[in-house]
Design an enzyme around this catalytic site. Sequence first.
Site, PDB file in Angstrom:
ATOM      1  N   GLU A 271       1.866  -0.282  -5.178  1.00  0.00           N
ATOM      2  CA  GLU A 271       0.897   0.682  -5.340  1.00  0.00           C
ATOM      3  C   GLU A 271       1.841   2.037  -5.419  1.00  0.00           C
ATOM      4  O   GLU A 271       2.277   2.644  -4.407  1.00  0.00           O
ATOM      5  CB  GLU A 271      -0.214   0.888  -4.290  1.00  0.00           C
ATOM      6  CG  GLU A 271      -1.051   2.046  -4.692  1.00  0.00           C
ATOM      7  CD  GLU A 271      -2.099   2.325  -3.449  1.00  0.00           C
ATOM      8  OE1 GLU A 271      -3.287   2.397  -3.669  1.00  0.00           O
ATOM      9  OE2 GLU A 271      -1.877   2.185  -2.227  1.00  0.00           O
TER      10      GLU A 271
ATOM     11  N   ASP B 210       0.878  -1.181  -0.115  1.00  0.00           N
ATOM     12  CA  ASP B 210       0.075  -0.166  -0.029  1.00  0.00           C
ATOM     13  C   ASP B 210       0.826   1.315   0.002  1.00  0.00           C
ATOM     14  O   ASP B 210       1.729   1.457   0.836  1.00  0.00           O
ATOM     15  CB  ASP B 210      -0.884   0.087   1.201  1.00  0.00           C
ATOM     16  CG  ASP B 210      -1.723   1.056   1.284  1.00  0.00           C
ATOM     17  OD1 ASP B 210      -2.678   1.253   0.352  1.00  0.00           O
ATOM     18  OD2 ASP B 210      -1.621   2.023   2.427  1.00  0.00           O
TER      19      ASP B 210
END
Length: 671
Positions: free
Chosen positions: A366, A329
């Site tokens: 990401e 993330d």
Amino acid sequence: MIGPGDPLVLSATPRAGGVNFALFSAHAERVELCLFRDGREESHFLPERSGDIWHGFLADVAPGTAYGYRVHGPWAPERGYRFNPAKLLIDPYARALSAPLRWDPLMQGGIGPQRPDRRDSAPVMPRSIICEVEKPLWDRPATSWQKTIIYEAHPKGLTMLHPEVPEPLRGRFEGLASAPIIAHLRRLGVTALELLPCAAFIDDRFLVEKGLRNYWGYQPIGFFAPDPRYGGPQAFRKMVRGLHAAGIEVIVDVVFNHSGEGDGAGPTVSMRGIDNACYYRLAEGGRSYVNDTGTGNTLNTAHPAVLRMVTDCLRHWVEELGVDGFRFDLAATMARGAAGGFDGEAALISAIRQDPVLRGVKLIAEPWDIGPGGYRLGGFPWPFGEWNDRYRDGVRRFWRRDPGQMPELARRISGSAEIFDQDGRSATASVNFLTAHDGFTLHDLVSYNEKQNEPNGEGNRDGHNANHSEALAEGDKAGRKRAMLTTLLISQGVPMLLAGDEIGNSQQGNNNAYAQDNEIGWIDWAAADFGLMDFVARLVAIRQAHPVLRQRRFLHANIRKQDGMRDLIWRLPSGAEPTTQDWLDAQARCLCVEIRGAAEGPEGEAAREAVLVICNAGEEVEARLPEGRWTLLVDSADPDAPERAHDGATTCVRAQSVQVFTRPTCFQEQS
């Protein structure tokens, strides 16, 4: 009596005759170990310090014992120090927690910056649990990137409303490996289940005060511990074994960019109270937190102790819990150096790449955060793959019939080479997706013009505004969804499906369901469109059966030595190749592409056939096929039609549809 122990292994580690405790803190004055036995708290100060690691050994302590820490040191927020021994702290290395974390006023570390909050937090704090260190042998599927089909799902939401999953297993790790879920994944052809955060997280104050819960789990506190909401370490291992036995890999979403302790007004439950000045990137001399993540704080992964914690944690999830990969993330934050700038070869990224355990698992970034220069698509080195939001937006806009999208579609379905074809990376670096947990579902993408996030309690201000969605008439929705899914499954790169898209799941227009631990966030199996599911399964089977659709090498319209043909030929419906003017035509809605094995690649399965794809976002059109004996594999406008030989030099391509054809290459025909 507590003995000296040793500093070699951080955490609470069972050994012959007792447990070794070791905790990092560079600025602490004393470290108090608290054991919870027989309903009482007993305290022992760790007697030794080696460098910045405090350690001790206690005899007659067994696995399963609950513990925590109280760390003594200065309260000086202006210098970054927020020590407060009134606060019971979770060991960052704890392998299990006794209960879920939910914000309580007693967790607050200070009363403003002026003075510490001296109320004891132990009554509301979960305990760390001592666990045996287990490193079983894992029978991993080890699916190649070229054959990987990722299915992103929530560990609770996938099963909560599934009528065939036994009720005690719904919303639990074991439910993900239950027979109905495995049957569904195998029927689709999924090779990797990518789970939203499974590590222990906190229901933060903002949500608790609104009567909501942190559904997605992006507020981590216990990085090593599977969240007890879903089950403990043994339940997680059982899930992984069940999925592995079915040939399905497990990828977990991990959050090493921030923690759930938030900004200076947040709770003190772990790292803030252990050594705030080391674990977090601070500003204003230590008084405030760098906020490159939008969550109130940013982990200081450039610090050696934090880097060690992250890599130790990743190895723990691979070796002890069996996972096959990670989705990082806000990975741009992990690649920021001590000065805060992005560096694709930052210490943590380089450490992961060289680690003998981690370099062999799937790594997906990401590639952005909200900090300065935070959008870094294409900026991560091999072997990282990256979520490609340019793919998502380009495909959405083409099918919405936005002007001038034909060149963008061409770039995206051919692997986004202008982004990823560098430094030895392959076409599988692009993880392609139409939808993800963060945004509209596919059904909502064709059902709403605007987000409907009122249930989140933020006045509909949260969530993306640029969704490139369109509220279609009811009769047009299914066709658009099938066309988009076909586009995804014929594109070079690695496809990722959002759980529920294959059955038409809706979140009622909510494109930011992070706090919707209810029917909005859970998959609605009762309303499942099983016809769409069968169509998705067919698309996956076509992709797997035709290696030309999933090549490792990029295609650059170069001439192949096998047959003198180019590996990529773009065409108009007329059969002619587009001119520069054609590419610039803002009203162009139909693009055809003929795909062969890469010119630079070795002769193999992909060299034996050509595939023709016709994407028509406009009105019905007659398209001319290149010469040869073509077989129609699938027509998204006629999803039930079987594969068949195509007679004739042209094909009628209906509005908002995709047709996919195949034929042997000239080289194969001659041989």
